[in-house]
Design an enzyme around this catalytic site. Structure first.
Site, PDB file in Angstrom:
ATOM      1  N   GLU A 259       5.958   3.256  -1.687  1.00  0.00           N
ATOM      2  CA  GLU A 259       5.594   3.254  -0.265  1.00  0.00           C
ATOM      3  C   GLU A 259       6.143   2.021   0.431  1.00  0.00           C
ATOM      4  O   GLU A 259       6.257   0.963  -0.197  1.00  0.00           O
ATOM      5  CB  GLU A 259       4.066   3.233  -0.119  1.00  0.00           C
ATOM      6  CG  GLU A 259       3.419   4.521  -0.524  1.00  0.00           C
ATOM      7  CD  GLU A 259       1.885   4.460  -0.452  1.00  0.00           C
ATOM      8  OE1 GLU A 259       1.261   5.524  -0.479  1.00  0.00           O
ATOM      9  OE2 GLU A 259       1.346   3.341  -0.377  1.00  0.00           O
ATOM     10  N   LYS A 261       5.961  -1.300   2.313  1.00  0.00           N
ATOM     11  CA  LYS A 261       4.926  -2.327   2.335  1.00  0.00           C
ATOM     12  C   LYS A 261       4.928  -2.923   3.727  1.00  0.00           C
ATOM     13  O   LYS A 261       5.755  -3.769   4.059  1.00  0.00           O
ATOM     14  CB  LYS A 261       5.219  -3.404   1.285  1.00  0.00           C
ATOM     15  CG  LYS A 261       4.126  -4.448   1.212  1.00  0.00           C
ATOM     16  CD  LYS A 261       4.435  -5.475   0.150  1.00  0.00           C
ATOM     17  CE  LYS A 261       3.277  -6.423  -0.056  1.00  0.00           C
ATOM     18  NZ  LYS A 261       2.806  -7.034   1.167  1.00  0.00           N
ATOM     19  N   ARG A 266      -4.273  -5.686   6.447  1.00  0.00           N
ATOM     20  CA  ARG A 266      -4.886  -4.611   5.668  1.00  0.00           C
ATOM     21  C   ARG A 266      -6.218  -4.231   6.303  1.00  0.00           C
ATOM     22  O   ARG A 266      -6.970  -5.107   6.728  1.00  0.00           O
ATOM     23  CB  ARG A 266      -5.127  -5.063   4.241  1.00  0.00           C
ATOM     24  CG  ARG A 266      -5.650  -3.944   3.363  1.00  0.00           C
ATOM     25  CD  ARG A 266      -5.743  -4.389   1.946  1.00  0.00           C
ATOM     26  NE  ARG A 266      -6.101  -3.291   1.078  1.00  0.00           N
ATOM     27  CZ  ARG A 266      -5.813  -3.267  -0.213  1.00  0.00           C
ATOM     28  NH1 ARG A 266      -5.157  -4.269  -0.764  1.00  0.00           N
ATOM     29  NH2 ARG A 266      -6.179  -2.248  -0.967  1.00  0.00           N
ATOM     30  N   ARG A 281      -8.890  -7.535   4.626  1.00  0.00           N
ATOM     31  CA  ARG A 281      -8.599  -7.756   3.200  1.00  0.00           C
ATOM     32  C   ARG A 281      -9.692  -8.606   2.559  1.00  0.00           C
ATOM     33  O   ARG A 281     -10.043  -8.419   1.421  1.00  0.00           O
ATOM     34  CB  ARG A 281      -7.239  -8.467   3.138  1.00  0.00           C
ATOM     35  CG  ARG A 281      -6.969  -9.366   1.986  1.00  0.00           C
ATOM     36  CD  ARG A 281      -6.191  -8.625   0.927  1.00  0.00           C
ATOM     37  NE  ARG A 281      -5.592  -9.520  -0.033  1.00  0.00           N
ATOM     38  CZ  ARG A 281      -6.263 -10.179  -0.976  1.00  0.00           C
ATOM     39  NH1 ARG A 281      -7.571 -10.046  -1.054  1.00  0.00           N
ATOM     40  NH2 ARG A 281      -5.637 -10.949  -1.818  1.00  0.00           N
ATOM     41  N   PHE A 351      -2.639   4.464   3.702  1.00  0.00           N
ATOM     42  CA  PHE A 351      -2.038   4.678   2.388  1.00  0.00           C
ATOM     43  C   PHE A 351      -3.041   5.106   1.316  1.00  0.00           C
ATOM     44  O   PHE A 351      -2.656   5.384   0.195  1.00  0.00           O
ATOM     45  CB  PHE A 351      -1.223   3.467   1.922  1.00  0.00           C
ATOM     46  CG  PHE A 351      -1.936   2.144   1.934  1.00  0.00           C
ATOM     47  CD1 PHE A 351      -2.884   1.840   0.974  1.00  0.00           C
ATOM     48  CD2 PHE A 351      -1.643   1.198   2.900  1.00  0.00           C
ATOM     49  CE1 PHE A 351      -3.533   0.622   0.973  1.00  0.00           C
ATOM     50  CE2 PHE A 351      -2.281  -0.040   2.906  1.00  0.00           C
ATOM     51  CZ  PHE A 351      -3.240  -0.326   1.940  1.00  0.00           C
ATOM     52  N   ARG A 428      -6.818  -6.694  -9.541  1.00  0.00           N
ATOM     53  CA  ARG A 428      -5.373  -6.776  -9.394  1.00  0.00           C
ATOM     54  C   ARG A 428      -4.782  -6.267 -10.697  1.00  0.00           C
ATOM     55  O   ARG A 428      -5.022  -6.833 -11.750  1.00  0.00           O
ATOM     56  CB  ARG A 428      -4.956  -8.229  -9.162  1.00  0.00           C
ATOM     57  CG  ARG A 428      -3.502  -8.393  -8.781  1.00  0.00           C
ATOM     58  CD  ARG A 428      -3.115  -9.849  -8.714  1.00  0.00           C
ATOM     59  NE  ARG A 428      -3.785 -10.565  -7.636  1.00  0.00           N
ATOM     60  CZ  ARG A 428      -3.453 -10.474  -6.351  1.00  0.00           C
ATOM     61  NH1 ARG A 428      -2.479  -9.672  -5.981  1.00  0.00           N
ATOM     62  NH2 ARG A 428      -4.093 -11.168  -5.442  1.00  0.00           N
ATOM     63  N   LYS A 434       3.924  -4.851  -6.173  1.00  0.00           N
ATOM     64  CA  LYS A 434       4.647  -5.106  -4.931  1.00  0.00           C
ATOM     65  C   LYS A 434       6.035  -5.634  -5.251  1.00  0.00           C
ATOM     66  O   LYS A 434       6.207  -6.423  -6.173  1.00  0.00           O
ATOM     67  CB  LYS A 434       3.859  -6.025  -4.003  1.00  0.00           C
ATOM     68  CG  LYS A 434       3.378  -7.299  -4.613  1.00  0.00           C
ATOM     69  CD  LYS A 434       2.403  -8.003  -3.686  1.00  0.00           C
ATOM     70  CE  LYS A 434       1.836  -9.230  -4.358  1.00  0.00           C
ATOM     71  NZ  LYS A 434       0.754  -9.869  -3.664  1.00  0.00           N
TER      72      LYS A 434
HETATM   73  P1  ATP Z   1      -2.542  -9.791  -2.455  1.00  0.00           P
HETATM   74  O1  ATP Z   1      -3.231  -8.836  -1.544  1.00  0.00           O
HETATM   75  O2  ATP Z   1      -1.704  -9.092  -3.462  1.00  0.00           O
HETATM   76  O3  ATP Z   1      -3.399 -10.882  -2.976  1.00  0.00           O
HETATM   77  P2  ATP Z   1      -1.455 -10.718  -0.141  1.00  0.00           P
HETATM   78  O4  ATP Z   1      -2.742 -10.600   0.552  1.00  0.00           O
HETATM   79  O5  ATP Z   1      -0.582 -11.890   0.152  1.00  0.00           O
HETATM   80  O6  ATP Z   1      -1.544 -10.607  -1.650  1.00  0.00           O
HETATM   81  P3  ATP Z   1       0.686  -9.062  -0.235  1.00  0.00           P
HETATM   82  O7  ATP Z   1       1.334  -9.937  -1.218  1.00  0.00           O
HETATM   83  O8  ATP Z   1       1.327  -9.001   1.064  1.00  0.00           O
HETATM   84  O9  ATP Z   1      -0.760  -9.417   0.129  1.00  0.00           O
HETATM   85  O10 ATP Z   1       0.531  -7.588  -0.903  1.00  0.00           O
HETATM   86  C1  ATP Z   1      -0.544  -6.711  -0.884  1.00  0.00           C
HETATM   87  C2  ATP Z   1      -0.848  -6.216   0.506  1.00  0.00           C
HETATM   88  O11 ATP Z   1       0.167  -5.359   0.999  1.00  0.00           O
HETATM   89  C3  ATP Z   1      -2.057  -5.315   0.614  1.00  0.00           C
HETATM   90  O12 ATP Z   1      -3.238  -6.047   0.593  1.00  0.00           O
HETATM   91  C4  ATP Z   1      -1.835  -4.604   1.923  1.00  0.00           C
HETATM   92  O13 ATP Z   1      -2.353  -5.377   2.974  1.00  0.00           O
HETATM   93  C5  ATP Z   1      -0.338  -4.612   2.085  1.00  0.00           C
HETATM   94  N1  ATP Z   1       0.280  -3.274   2.114  1.00  0.00           N
HETATM   95  C6  ATP Z   1       1.189  -2.866   3.024  1.00  0.00           C
HETATM   96  N2  ATP Z   1       1.594  -1.614   2.792  1.00  0.00           N
HETATM   97  C7  ATP Z   1       0.918  -1.187   1.706  1.00  0.00           C
HETATM   98  C8  ATP Z   1       0.906   0.033   0.977  1.00  0.00           C
HETATM   99  N3  ATP Z   1       1.679   1.064   1.318  1.00  0.00           N
HETATM  100  N4  ATP Z   1       0.091   0.111  -0.088  1.00  0.00           N
HETATM  101  C9  ATP Z   1      -0.692  -0.930  -0.461  1.00  0.00           C
HETATM  102  N5  ATP Z   1      -0.723  -2.112   0.193  1.00  0.00           N
HETATM  103  C10 ATP Z   1       0.073  -2.251   1.264  1.00  0.00           C
END
Ligand code: ATP
Length: 600
Positions: A259, A261, A266, A281, A351, A428, A434
């Site tokens: 998907e 990102k 979130r 989040r 999603f 996690r 990702k």
């Molecule tokens: P993490 O949530 O992994 O601790 P982070 O808050 O910095 O790290 P990212 O590294 O950006 O977040 O990666 C995860 C985030 O990606 C998810 O929490 C969500 O907000 C975002 N995201 C965007 N598109 C999607 C998707 N299609 N599926 C899942 N998450 C997605």
């Protein structure tokens, strides 16, 4: 339950230094706690009245107020309370000392009526604290003082210390969720063996008070079958991170749902009839920031109850293109949300779905969940399902990844699709990986690009041109190869002028010297040059500038391009060349660190 039990526990907790002792003290406290107040005890332990995400007002009564209340309750002048405060540095201690001295209020009639001369119970303290927290506006001042003084008059010295700290919002015992979970499993389930069951319950309902009450009243068996409850957030599933696409695909079993990102915020969105909650989040209640998302959900979710997840992304109101996540910051300002709604519109990309009409979907494999999502959601321009494909090929993954970046996304999330690919609440794991860019080519300098086509706009730009297709000059073959579509940076005046500027150059087909995979609404003869800047140079399968030069199957593009000004002094052949862009891309490569973390 007597409040003194809680006060004594607080006092013990303040003194101990080992975590084992911490758990033991909590277990002891829970054993003394009747089932119907256990939730209140848990919240108070954490220095609050309800879970953090509830969006309800918390305590935090100011010093002046408390000094007045202590003075009234103890019959000691305010200036004396103040000077004691200067000595001791803690109003909790001040109240304790004054109650030790045996000073009891009697200043006025209202205090007499406030005091019940009974032992303080947890229930009374909690209910009074709730009243204090909820009270606002003119006239609340005296009532608050009366309520606080009423509690203090009936308090023991130790109780007074903690009452004041609670009311000030300064209890801060540092008791974490994990320790409470340990204590809950030992107390109600007999041992740590049931820790995972209790933890799962907490992951499904991120409300320790609620979980504790269920445990205390219904027992561990009931907890095993606990379902998500609309209005109580589910702790989010998080993704691992890898940078090698081969490794990613093999980690998820060779085949995956991939998907986009999205680079936004979130959102876990709960709906119950016509009520909607949006949790971030970190499980903060952010509903008030997104009245438009609430509306989208009410309009687009075709069920009575649901919990869905997605990313809220800022979009350009004129072009509909995705904007960087920083633009969502405008929504954080509390006061003028409705004003920013129009200026900074958002789109929701869903999603996942975790619950629908009584059915817990958290243990259902992802492709099944997706079927539910597709069934329940009626998509529209602002409510969409995340762009995705199912694939088992690294090249395809790379291409999809570049398409995602080109569209303004951070990369992709690769999701396992086997039978065990459940929603791992609060964890996690390797079911989601990702894949972000390792390098980015920051755009330090502007480029001059040639207009080769134009697109009709939307919103305020409906019926007019809203974006231009821009190309670089390829000197070697005397061709113009596309780089990006520019829809931002234009003033209203610039936009007004675009039709007359383009008019002499509009042709019914692509110009012979233009190389483009993108199909604009109108083609133009390469002639007009504009200065453009963007966030970074990216690789894109959509654009033909330097196709196959940096990597097979992709060209160079610009992420978040912005118009700066017309370069009427330049002819099309004076525009930035493809070779120059290749050079810029190579020299501007930078290692990407955790961008979001750095920016926020
Ligand atoms: P993490 O949530 O992994 O601790 P982070 O808050 O910095 O790290 P990212 O590294 O950006 O977040 O990666 C995860 C985030 O990606 C998810 O929490 C969500 O907000 C975002 N995201 C965007 N598109 C999607 C998707 N299609 N599926 C899942 N998450 C997605």
């Amino acid at each position: 339950m007597d409040f003194i039990i809680l006060a004594q526990t607080f006092s013990k907790l303040e003194k101990i230094t080992s975590r084992t002792q911490l758990t033991a003290i909590l277990v002891d406290l829970l054993r003394k706690t009747p089932a119907d107040v256990v939730d209140k005890v848990i919240y108070l332990l954490q220095g609050r009245l309800w879970p953090e995400w509830s969006g309800m007002p918390e305590l935090g009564v100011g010093e002046k107020f408390l000094i007045r209340s202590i003075s009234v309750a103890t019959n000691v002048s305010e200036s004396e309370v103040e000077s004691l405060y200067k000595q001791l540095g803690d109003l909790g201690k001040v109240a304790e000392v004054l109650r030790q001295r045996g000073s009891r209020g009697g200043l006025s009639q209202f205090i007499k009526t406030a005091s019940t001369s009974a032992r303080l119970s947890v229930e009374r303290v909690y209910d009074t604290l709730v009243k204090i927290a909820m009270m606002v506006g003119e006239g609340s001042r005296d009532v608050k003082i009366k309520l606080i003084a009423g509690l203090l008059i009936d308090a023991d010295p130790l109780e007074a210390r903690y009452l004041v700290r609670l009311i000030e919002g300064r209890l801060r015992l540092g008791v974490g969720d994990a320790t409470i979970l340990d204590a809950l499993s030992i107390c109600y389930a007999g041992s740590q063996t049931f820790r995972s069951i209790v933890e799962r319950a907490y992951n499904i309902r991120a409300d320790l008070g609620n979980v504790a009450r269920e445990l205390a009243t219904k027992g561990i068996e009931a907890i095993k079958g606990i379902k998500p409850e609309v209005g109580i957030p589910i702790r989010p599933m998080l993704a691992e991170r890898l940078s090698d696409p081969h490794e990613i695909l093999s980690k998820v079993g060779g085949k995956a749902l991939v998907e986009f990102k999205y680079d936004g915020e979130r959102a876990q969105i709960h709906k119950k009839q016509d009520r909607v909650w949006i949790f971030s989040r970190r499980l903060e209640n952010i509903t008030h920031q997104y009245p438009d998302v609430v509306e989208m959900i009410l309009r687009g979710l075709k069920c009575a109850e649901a919990i869905v997840e997605g990313e809220i992304v800022a979009v350009d109101p004129e072009t509909g293109d995705l904007r960087p996540f920083q633009e969502l910051m405008h929504r954080k300002r509390k006061h003028d949300v409705h004003e920013v709604l129009r200026e900074y519109p958002v789109r929701l990309y869903l999603f996942d779905i975790l619950y629908v009409d009584g059915v817990d979907l958290t243990l259902v494999p992802i492709l099944e969940r997706r079927k539910y999502l597709l069934k329940v959601v009626e998509t529209s321009d602002d409510l969409r399902i995340a762009d995705s494909i199912i694939m088992d090929d690294v090249n395809e993954l790379e291409k999809f990844f570049l398409r995602a970046v080109e569209s303004g996304c951070e990369g992709v999330v690769v999701k396992a699709i086997h039978d065990q690919a459940i929603y791992q609440a609060g964890a996690r794991g390797w079911l989601w990986i990702k894949y972000k860019r390792d390098y980015k080519s920051e755009m330090i300098d502007t480029v001059d690009l040639v207009v080769v086509g134009a697109f009709y706009g939307r919103g305020r730009r409906g019926g007019k041109f809203g974006a231009l297709l821009m190309a670089a000059y390829d000197k070697n073959s005397d061709m113009f190869r596309t780089v990006c579509k520019v829809g931002s940076g234009f003033t209203d005046e610039d936009l007004e002028k675009i039709p007359s500027l383009l008019q002499p150059y509009i042709i019914p087909h692509k110009h012979a010297r233009v190389d483009s995979k993108v199909e604009p609404d109108v083609w133009v003869v390469p002639s007009l040059v504009a200065e453009v800047i963007g966030a970074e140079l990216t690789l894109s399968p959509l654009h033909t500038c330097a196709m196959n030069v940096i990597r097979q199957g992709v060209g160079i593009s610009i992420r978040f391009p912005r118009f700066i000004r017309w370069r009427t002094d330049k002819s099309a052949e004076d525009a930035t060349t493809v070779d120059e862009l290749v050079e810029m891309y190579r020299s501007q490569l930078k290692k990407v660190t955790e961008e979001k973390g750095e920016q926020t």
